[in-house]
Motif scaffolding. Sequence first.
Motif, PDB file in Angstrom:
ATOM      1  N   ASP A 162      -3.358 -19.865 -58.812  1.00  0.00           N
ATOM      2  CA  ASP A 162      -3.161 -21.309 -58.767  1.00  0.00           C
ATOM      3  C   ASP A 162      -2.252 -21.740 -57.622  1.00  0.00           C
ATOM      4  OD1 ASP A 162      -4.650 -21.837 -61.169  1.00  0.00           O
ATOM      5  OD2 ASP A 162      -2.966 -21.021 -62.305  1.00  0.00           O
ATOM      6  N   LEU A 163      -1.437 -20.811 -57.125  1.00  0.00           N
ATOM      7  CA  LEU A 163      -0.416 -21.178 -56.148  1.00  0.00           C
ATOM      8  C   LEU A 163      -0.111 -19.957 -55.288  1.00  0.00           C
ATOM      9  CD1 LEU A 163       1.339 -23.857 -55.827  1.00  0.00           C
ATOM     10  CD2 LEU A 163       3.148 -22.577 -56.965  1.00  0.00           C
ATOM     11  N   THR A 164       0.003 -20.156 -53.979  1.00  0.00           N
ATOM     12  CA  THR A 164       0.397 -19.078 -53.077  1.00  0.00           C
ATOM     13  C   THR A 164       1.784 -19.366 -52.532  1.00  0.00           C
ATOM     14  OG1 THR A 164      -1.888 -18.627 -52.432  1.00  0.00           O
ATOM     15  CG2 THR A 164      -0.173 -17.814 -50.972  1.00  0.00           C
ATOM     16  N   VAL A 165       2.636 -18.356 -52.568  1.00  0.00           N
ATOM     17  CA  VAL A 165       4.010 -18.505 -52.087  1.00  0.00           C
ATOM     18  C   VAL A 165       4.268 -17.486 -50.978  1.00  0.00           C
ATOM     19  CG1 VAL A 165       4.818 -19.359 -54.313  1.00  0.00           C
ATOM     20  CG2 VAL A 165       4.940 -16.920 -53.830  1.00  0.00           C
ATOM     21  N   ASP A 224       3.112 -19.681 -37.608  1.00  0.00           N
ATOM     22  CA  ASP A 224       2.470 -18.502 -38.188  1.00  0.00           C
ATOM     23  C   ASP A 224       2.500 -18.557 -39.712  1.00  0.00           C
ATOM     24  OD1 ASP A 224       1.976 -17.514 -35.670  1.00  0.00           O
ATOM     25  OD2 ASP A 224       3.697 -16.158 -35.648  1.00  0.00           O
ATOM     26  N   LEU A 225       3.615 -18.986 -40.268  1.00  0.00           N
ATOM     27  CA  LEU A 225       3.738 -19.058 -41.724  1.00  0.00           C
ATOM     28  C   LEU A 225       2.859 -20.166 -42.290  1.00  0.00           C
ATOM     29  CD1 LEU A 225       7.599 -18.558 -42.065  1.00  0.00           C
ATOM     30  CD2 LEU A 225       5.797 -16.846 -42.347  1.00  0.00           C
ATOM     31  N   ALA A 226       2.796 -21.298 -41.607  1.00  0.00           N
ATOM     32  CA  ALA A 226       1.946 -22.394 -42.074  1.00  0.00           C
ATOM     33  C   ALA A 226       0.482 -21.998 -42.059  1.00  0.00           C
ATOM     34  CB  ALA A 226       2.177 -23.631 -41.207  1.00  0.00           C
ATOM     35  N   ALA A 227       0.098 -21.134 -41.122  1.00  0.00           N
ATOM     36  CA  ALA A 227      -1.295 -20.692 -41.034  1.00  0.00           C
ATOM     37  C   ALA A 227      -1.719 -19.871 -42.236  1.00  0.00           C
ATOM     38  CB  ALA A 227      -1.498 -19.884 -39.750  1.00  0.00           C
ATOM     39  N   SER A 228      -0.766 -19.393 -43.017  1.00  0.00           N
ATOM     40  CA  SER A 228      -1.096 -18.628 -44.221  1.00  0.00           C
ATOM     41  C   SER A 228      -1.754 -19.495 -45.286  1.00  0.00           C
ATOM     42  CB  SER A 228       0.167 -17.984 -44.795  1.00  0.00           C
ATOM     43  OG  SER A 228       1.036 -18.985 -45.344  1.00  0.00           O
ATOM     44  N   GLY A 229      -1.547 -20.816 -45.203  1.00  0.00           N
ATOM     45  CA  GLY A 229      -2.108 -21.726 -46.187  1.00  0.00           C
ATOM     46  C   GLY A 229      -1.348 -21.786 -47.489  1.00  0.00           C
ATOM     47  N   ALA A 230      -0.195 -21.139 -47.559  1.00  0.00           N
ATOM     48  CA  ALA A 230       0.591 -21.121 -48.790  1.00  0.00           C
ATOM     49  C   ALA A 230       1.059 -22.520 -49.171  1.00  0.00           C
ATOM     50  CB  ALA A 230       1.797 -20.197 -48.628  1.00  0.00           C
ATOM     51  N   GLU A 231       1.147 -22.763 -50.472  1.00  0.00           N
ATOM     52  CA  GLU A 231       1.673 -24.041 -50.952  1.00  0.00           C
ATOM     53  C   GLU A 231       3.193 -24.108 -50.836  1.00  0.00           C
ATOM     54  OE1 GLU A 231      -2.374 -23.886 -52.548  1.00  0.00           O
ATOM     55  OE2 GLU A 231      -0.734 -22.421 -52.564  1.00  0.00           O
ATOM     56  N   LEU A 232       3.850 -22.954 -50.928  1.00  0.00           N
ATOM     57  CA  LEU A 232       5.315 -22.896 -50.847  1.00  0.00           C
ATOM     58  C   LEU A 232       5.710 -21.875 -49.791  1.00  0.00           C
ATOM     59  CD1 LEU A 232       6.267 -22.786 -54.648  1.00  0.00           C
ATOM     60  CD2 LEU A 232       6.118 -24.799 -53.181  1.00  0.00           C
ATOM     61  N   VAL A 233       6.633 -22.255 -48.906  1.00  0.00           N
ATOM     62  CA  VAL A 233       7.148 -21.350 -47.876  1.00  0.00           C
ATOM     63  C   VAL A 233       8.674 -21.364 -47.959  1.00  0.00           C
ATOM     64  CG1 VAL A 233       7.362 -20.894 -45.413  1.00  0.00           C
ATOM     65  CG2 VAL A 233       5.173 -21.658 -46.348  1.00  0.00           C
ATOM     66  N   ALA A 234       9.253 -20.210 -48.254  1.00  0.00           N
ATOM     67  CA  ALA A 234      10.702 -20.081 -48.356  1.00  0.00           C
ATOM     68  C   ALA A 234      11.236 -19.355 -47.133  1.00  0.00           C
ATOM     69  CB  ALA A 234      11.075 -19.314 -49.622  1.00  0.00           C
ATOM     70  N   LEU A 235      12.289 -19.909 -46.523  1.00  0.00           N
ATOM     71  CA  LEU A 235      12.887 -19.310 -45.334  1.00  0.00           C
ATOM     72  C   LEU A 235      14.340 -18.959 -45.616  1.00  0.00           C
ATOM     73  CD1 LEU A 235      11.577 -21.659 -42.492  1.00  0.00           C
ATOM     74  CD2 LEU A 235      10.443 -19.690 -43.542  1.00  0.00           C
ATOM     75  N   TRP A 245       9.853 -25.142 -48.129  1.00  0.00           N
ATOM     76  CA  TRP A 245       8.880 -26.148 -47.708  1.00  0.00           C
ATOM     77  C   TRP A 245       7.710 -26.117 -48.675  1.00  0.00           C
ATOM     78  CZ3 TRP A 245      12.540 -24.589 -44.519  1.00  0.00           C
ATOM     79  CH2 TRP A 245      13.016 -25.477 -43.545  1.00  0.00           C
ATOM     80  N   SER A 246       7.239 -27.314 -49.072  1.00  0.00           N
ATOM     81  CA  SER A 246       6.258 -27.388 -50.148  1.00  0.00           C
ATOM     82  C   SER A 246       5.196 -28.444 -49.875  1.00  0.00           C
ATOM     83  CB  SER A 246       6.972 -27.704 -51.472  1.00  0.00           C
ATOM     84  OG  SER A 246       6.054 -27.936 -52.511  1.00  0.00           O
ATOM     85  N   LYS A 247       3.962 -28.150 -50.296  1.00  0.00           N
ATOM     86  CA  LYS A 247       2.900 -29.140 -50.277  1.00  0.00           C
ATOM     87  C   LYS A 247       2.952 -30.022 -51.521  1.00  0.00           C
ATOM     88  CE  LYS A 247      -0.272 -26.346 -47.492  1.00  0.00           C
ATOM     89  NZ  LYS A 247      -1.630 -25.749 -47.396  1.00  0.00           N
ATOM     90  N   LEU A 248       3.781 -29.635 -52.476  1.00  0.00           N
ATOM     91  CA  LEU A 248       3.922 -30.356 -53.739  1.00  0.00           C
ATOM     92  C   LEU A 248       5.315 -30.975 -53.806  1.00  0.00           C
ATOM     93  CD1 LEU A 248       2.367 -27.568 -55.988  1.00  0.00           C
ATOM     94  CD2 LEU A 248       1.222 -29.640 -55.170  1.00  0.00           C
ATOM     95  N   PRO A 249       5.476 -32.062 -54.574  1.00  0.00           N
ATOM     96  CA  PRO A 249       6.786 -32.722 -54.655  1.00  0.00           C
ATOM     97  C   PRO A 249       7.876 -31.806 -55.213  1.00  0.00           C
ATOM     98  CG  PRO A 249       5.050 -34.151 -55.496  1.00  0.00           C
ATOM     99  CD  PRO A 249       4.419 -32.811 -55.296  1.00  0.00           C
ATOM    100  N   LEU A 250       9.077 -32.005 -54.691  1.00  0.00           N
ATOM    101  CA  LEU A 250      10.246 -31.264 -55.146  1.00  0.00           C
ATOM    102  C   LEU A 250      11.252 -32.221 -55.769  1.00  0.00           C
ATOM    103  CD1 LEU A 250      10.867 -28.987 -52.010  1.00  0.00           C
ATOM    104  CD2 LEU A 250       9.539 -28.433 -54.046  1.00  0.00           C
ATOM    105  N   SER A 251      12.034 -31.710 -56.699  1.00  0.00           N
ATOM    106  CA  SER A 251      13.088 -32.526 -57.316  1.00  0.00           C
ATOM    107  C   SER A 251      14.226 -31.620 -57.766  1.00  0.00           C
ATOM    108  CB  SER A 251      12.529 -33.316 -58.508  1.00  0.00           C
ATOM    109  OG  SER A 251      12.088 -32.440 -59.530  1.00  0.00           O
ATOM    110  N   ASP A 252      15.361 -32.247 -58.049  1.00  0.00           N
ATOM    111  CA  ASP A 252      16.530 -31.537 -58.577  1.00  0.00           C
ATOM    112  C   ASP A 252      16.897 -30.334 -57.705  1.00  0.00           C
ATOM    113  OD1 ASP A 252      18.634 -31.069 -60.300  1.00  0.00           O
ATOM    114  OD2 ASP A 252      17.447 -29.874 -61.709  1.00  0.00           O
ATOM    115  N   SER A 253      16.919 -30.542 -56.392  1.00  0.00           N
ATOM    116  CA  SER A 253      17.261 -29.464 -55.469  1.00  0.00           C
ATOM    117  C   SER A 253      18.770 -29.380 -55.315  1.00  0.00           C
ATOM    118  CB  SER A 253      16.604 -29.704 -54.102  1.00  0.00           C
ATOM    119  OG  SER A 253      15.204 -29.827 -54.226  1.00  0.00           O
ATOM    120  N   ARG A 254      19.278 -28.171 -55.370  1.00  0.00           N
ATOM    121  CA  ARG A 254      20.733 -28.006 -55.258  1.00  0.00           C
ATOM    122  C   ARG A 254      21.071 -26.584 -54.826  1.00  0.00           C
ATOM    123  NH1 ARG A 254      19.783 -28.334 -60.951  1.00  0.00           N
ATOM    124  NH2 ARG A 254      20.339 -26.411 -62.071  1.00  0.00           N
ATOM    125  N   PRO A 255      22.249 -26.383 -54.229  1.00  0.00           N
ATOM    126  CA  PRO A 255      22.646 -25.022 -53.840  1.00  0.00           C
ATOM    127  C   PRO A 255      23.040 -24.205 -55.061  1.00  0.00           C
ATOM    128  CG  PRO A 255      24.395 -26.580 -53.351  1.00  0.00           C
ATOM    129  CD  PRO A 255      23.223 -27.407 -53.804  1.00  0.00           C
TER     130      PRO A 255
END
Length: 303
Positions: A71-74, A92-103, A134-144
């Motif tokens: 359902d989701l690629t990370v 290069d990472l965006a070309a993977s087509g993943a819905e979520l990319v963590a750096l 980075w996400s193709k879907l909405p994010l909320s409640d983000s915190r360190p």
Amino acid sequence: MPLHAQITDRGGLGSLVETFLPWFGLFIPVLLAGALWRRSAAAVVALLLPVVTWLSLFGGLLFDTSQPGGDLTVVSHNVNAENPDPAGTARDLAASGAELVALQEMTPQATGAYRRALAKAYPHHTVQGTVGLWSKLPLSDSRPVNVLRGNVGPLANTRRAEDLPVEPPRALRTTVATGRGPLVVYVAHLGSVRLMPRNGFWTDSRDVGAAALTEAVAAEPNERVVVLGDMNGTTDDRAFDGLISRLQSAQEVAGGGFGFSWPASFPMARIDQILVGGVEPKSSWVLPATDSDHLPVAAAISW
């Protein structure tokens, strides 16, 4: 090999052994050569013990256990603070087509380049210190998330606390809004490990971070959790026992091979992890090299 947990961790010896535990299998051909040289049938038979031990520990990783779908690629990638082409790495990472990319290991100077290069494909993102999602879907409640917990660097015993540098956040927590309900994602870059003349294999900062991350995941109320990041340790390392008891490694459940990710020039250990709880890993793989010293890792997960 079967008693690695009993090896003392004084000077980080146990952690060092566990980091490269699969490579102990290289001693088996050496032992076989010795047995044949001695023409000893008993030695050849005795060789079955290390063979069976290695296969019981790592044999499952020799087979491709991936399944189609998801359902989701990370994707997770330590981009390297000295990356000469952050924009190229981002593309290069965006070309993977993943819905979520963590750096991880982003510098203030390079963060803008990652933002610009990923903005079109990923309209939602959060950056906390040196890590971001980075996400193709909405994010909320983000915190360190605090995975530093005090002065545990190699200079901590020789300098006053107020003289030590204050590091930016190295972990974050955010909630991804999916069509199947909320998914909590942690992105982390735990402290480095170093070989030091007096301290041996120094893992204090990493171990403190692993304990803090485990504590955060244990207190997480959401059922579905994904942890992405450079852990500076493998899942065999005792420092991650608490985390692995709660989460599954996508590579171990649904990968093919060991999925080594570091160093990129000659991968010898998988220290970049995708860990999941409440969702099912369908497949896990390593992406082609970028200008980083780590390889990106990816996984498809399903509800």
